[in-house]
Design a protein around this motif. Structure first.
Motif: not given
Length: 712
Positions: A118-123
């Motif tokens: 999820v963090r990578m997607a947000m980035a």
């Protein structure tokens, strides 16, 4: 699957397009950097679990946790990333797709962590990997692109799929379980959106199909040993022997070890595309726990050059040096930097060859999945191509933003209903003539049925010639030669009447096919019934003082055949007079084609014809069955019994097949029933006699027929 159709496909549709201008939200926490990257005018993002797990860290909630320390390189992931890079390089070299636009990529490592994914997607979606305190990010982000929940447009209005949701796979699995007759099953699901949503859809479909779930356990590889043990104990105490597993191959590796430790074998496994076709699972299943597992797989496709590109690992070196170094060391089991205490460690030269190495990276059995990654990149590229080539064609009150172009469309659509004989083409802009379907002489099925009909009639004629040549022999005389020749004549007509069912239906053919069939078959059964009565009368005539044959001599036999046949003729006349069969265009069964068939007119007339044939056949069978214990030398009744058994079996099975068969297959079923029952009569009644006439002439004597010769 956990990552192939989830993180990758969602984020690849999230494009950092001209994102240098405009205010976007930023992420809190440590900066995130891509493992593999390449600059370009437009960046396509990909998220993969390059590592299978991570080292546990102390989560005291007193201090900020340190970043995950990822371990255990996953070779499969590098194959997927190679597929993405291959597609991007192919598009960049294309002169027709996105000309003048250079695609780049940023590929992140989730470490198989949902939170990290999820963090990578947000980035990626915010175009910012740095960590700053700013307004919170509020865009809904998905990390499972096959989850049915993402079809809810109220929650995910901008979500677009590059692969169907698991809803369809779940229903297909339920129908497959039902097809095998497994109505009492257990289920194990991965404890995330992939497993929970997929299993929910499977459970719903299973209930509709009458399948009961004895249990449905969630499982995740980070579950505690106590929790896993409880699941195992439940499975061991259950009575169902089928396990539906909505998991990935990573989960299955742990499950296989646990099942082996507790000696749980003998279950039938049903799997999803997440593991059923993965050769890695086969290698992991050393104890044959999954032997005989079945499931659904992705169709096999081929992309020219993709296999070679995946195995060419040197381009990865320029895309990301750190992950490349780790990948290279794991692939060749060597180290670029060797510590003094590691004496037995092989030093990497950087020139190692893949030849001779067999592992998950060199195994390309999942090529269909790699192709899906390839197609997903092309879907994004085509969308970008259309977007960049879009020109503003309508006026707007507000000056549009010169930076992600506005397209306005003015559709003037006029819908027209196509005529009954026509069907709209694939573009829905023209009416085209519907395909006409009927059982013709030119198609394979028509040719085969015609050939069988002619062969049957020819064999009947050959047998009639044999009987005529040996008409004065005892076996022909004893079996009532007059009825035998009449029966052979009617059988020849039965074979030939099947030809009236082939070809384009017309008024005369529709009338002829049913009446000819009904009358010839009654003539045939009437002859068999007459022969059966003769058998019974002949046996009673041998009793002392009996003169019963004078009541059923040749004149009475002819009269009975004529009377039985005239009744069928009368039924057909009434049918044709009141409501005869007629040619009909069936437009309802298929929307895209017309079925030419013969409508029955009066269904009562058709079933009356069949019912009368069945009544005579049943009567003939009962009489032959009663006479089956006559002396062995006079075994005509046994042959008639066998023939009537075949006849009745064919026409009993004909009824459901006739009702359920669509289009031209309805006609084919009727022809098959006619031919099968005709051959049954011909073979059972006449072949044994022909065998004696030709091959056993010593048995064709009056003494043998009368049973006066002692049995050897």
């Amino acid at each position: 699957m956990e990552y192939i159709f989830t993180l990758l496909h969602v984020v690849m549709a999230i494009i950092n397009f001209y994102s240098t201008n405009g205010t976007l939200c930023s992420l809190q926490g440590e900066p995130s950097y891509p493992k593999l990257s390449k600059d370009g005018d437009i960046i396509v993002g990909g998220i993969f679990p390059f590592h299978r797990t991570w080292e546990n860290t102390d989560m005291s909630y007193m201090v900020k946790p340190s970043p995950l320390d990822c371990i255990s390189v996953d070779f499969r992931t590098f194959q997927f990333s190679q597929s993405l890079i291959f597609a991007i390089e192919e598009i960049n070299n294309s002169s027709s797709l996105l000309p003048g636009v250079l695609l780049g990529y940023k590929i992140y490592d989730t470490c198989t962590s949902t939170a990290m994914g999820v963090r990578m997607a947000m980035a990626l979606v915010n175009g910012n990997e740095n960590s700053t305190l700013n307004e919170p990010c509020s865009k809904p982000i998905s990390h499972y692109s096959t989850c049915e929940c993402l079809s809810d447009k109220s929650k995910y209005p901008s979500f677009l799929r590059t692969i169907p949701s698991d809803y369809y796979q779940s229903r297909a699995l339920a129908e497959m379980v039902k097809e095998f007759g497994w109505t009492w099953v257990g289920a194990i699901r991965r404890d995330d959106d992939y497993g929970n949503s997929g299993m929910a859809a499977f459970t719903e479909a299973a209930e509709q199909l009458g399948i009961c779930l004895e249990y449905s356990f969630s499982f995740f590889r980070t579950y505690s040993q106590e929790k896993v043990l409880r699941i195992i104990q439940h499975i061991k105490s259950s009575t169902s022997r089928v396990i539906v597993a909505f998991v990935t191959y990573n989960d299955l590796e742990i499950l296989l070890n646990v099942f082996y430790e507790h000696n749980i074998t003998g279950y039938q496994w049903v799997g999803t595309e997440g593991w059923i076709s993965d050769s890695t699972v086969a290698r992991l299943d050393k104890h044959k726990i999954l032997q005989g597992a079945i499931g659904l797989a992705i169709p096999n496709t081929t992309v020219t050059g993709l296999k070679e590109f995946i195995l060419d690992i040197y381009p990865l070196k320029t895309a990301g040096s750190a992950i490349f170094t780790e990948f290279w060391e794991a692939l060749f089991n060597c180290k670029f930097t060797v510590q003094n205490d590691l004496v037995d460690t092989t030093v990497c030269t950087g020139q190692e060859k893949l030849s001779g190495i067999e592992n998950a990276f060199t195994d390309l059995s999942l090529m269909p999945i790699f192709t899906n990654v390839y197609k997903a990149v092309y879907a994004v590229a085509h969308t970008l191509h259309d977007l960049l080539g879009c020109k503003q064609t309508c006026s707007t009150k507000k000056q549009p933003d010169p930076l992600t172009p506005i397209c306005c469309f003015d559709y003037s659509i006029k819908c027209e209903q196509c005529y009954e004989d026509y069907w709209s083409n694939q573009y829905r802009n023209e009416c085209v003539k519907k395909e006409i379907e009927f059982l013709s002489y030119e198609e394979t099925m028509g040719i085969l049925l015609t050939a069988v009909s002619i062969i049957g009639a020819f064999m009947t004629i050959i047998i009639a010639i044999i009987f005529f040549k040996f008409k004065n022999t005892p076996i022909v005389k004893a079996n009532n030669s007059e009825l035998s020749f009449l029966l052979l004549f009617s059988l020849a007509l039965c074979f030939l009447c099947s030809l009236t069912f082939i070809g384009q239906p017309s008024e005369w053919s529709c009338v002829l096919r049913h009446t000819a069939f009904g009358i010839t078959f009654v003539l045939c059964i009437s002859c068999v019934l007459g022969k059966t009565i003769v058998v019974l009368m002949a046996f009673r005539a041998t009793l002392p003082g009996s003169n019963v044959m004078k009541w059923f001599g040749p004149p009475q036999q002819r009269l009975s055949v004529l009377a039985f046949t005239l009744i069928q003729v009368l039924i057909c006349v009434v049918w044709l007079t009141t409501s005869p069969p007629f040619p009909f265009k069936n437009l309802k069964h298929y929307k895209e084609k017309i079925i030419l068939e013969c409508q029955l007119g009066s269904a009562i007339g058709f079933w009356a014809v069949l019912g009368y044939i069945g009544l005579l056949a049943l009567l003939c069978f009962v009489l032959a069955f009663l006479a089956r214990k006559l002396p062995d030398k006079f075994n005509e009744a046994k042959f008639i019994t066998f023939s009537m058994l075949i006849f009745c079996a064919v026409w009993i099975t004909f009824i459901p097949a006739y009702v359920s068969s669509p289009g031209k297959f309805t006609v084919a079923v009727e022809i098959f029933a006619i031919l099968a029952s005709s051959f049954g009569l011909l073979f059972c009644i006449f072949l044994p006699k022909c065998y004696i006439i030709i091959h056993k002439p010593e048995m064709n004597t009056k003494k043998q027929i009368m049973g006066k010769v002692p049995v050897k």
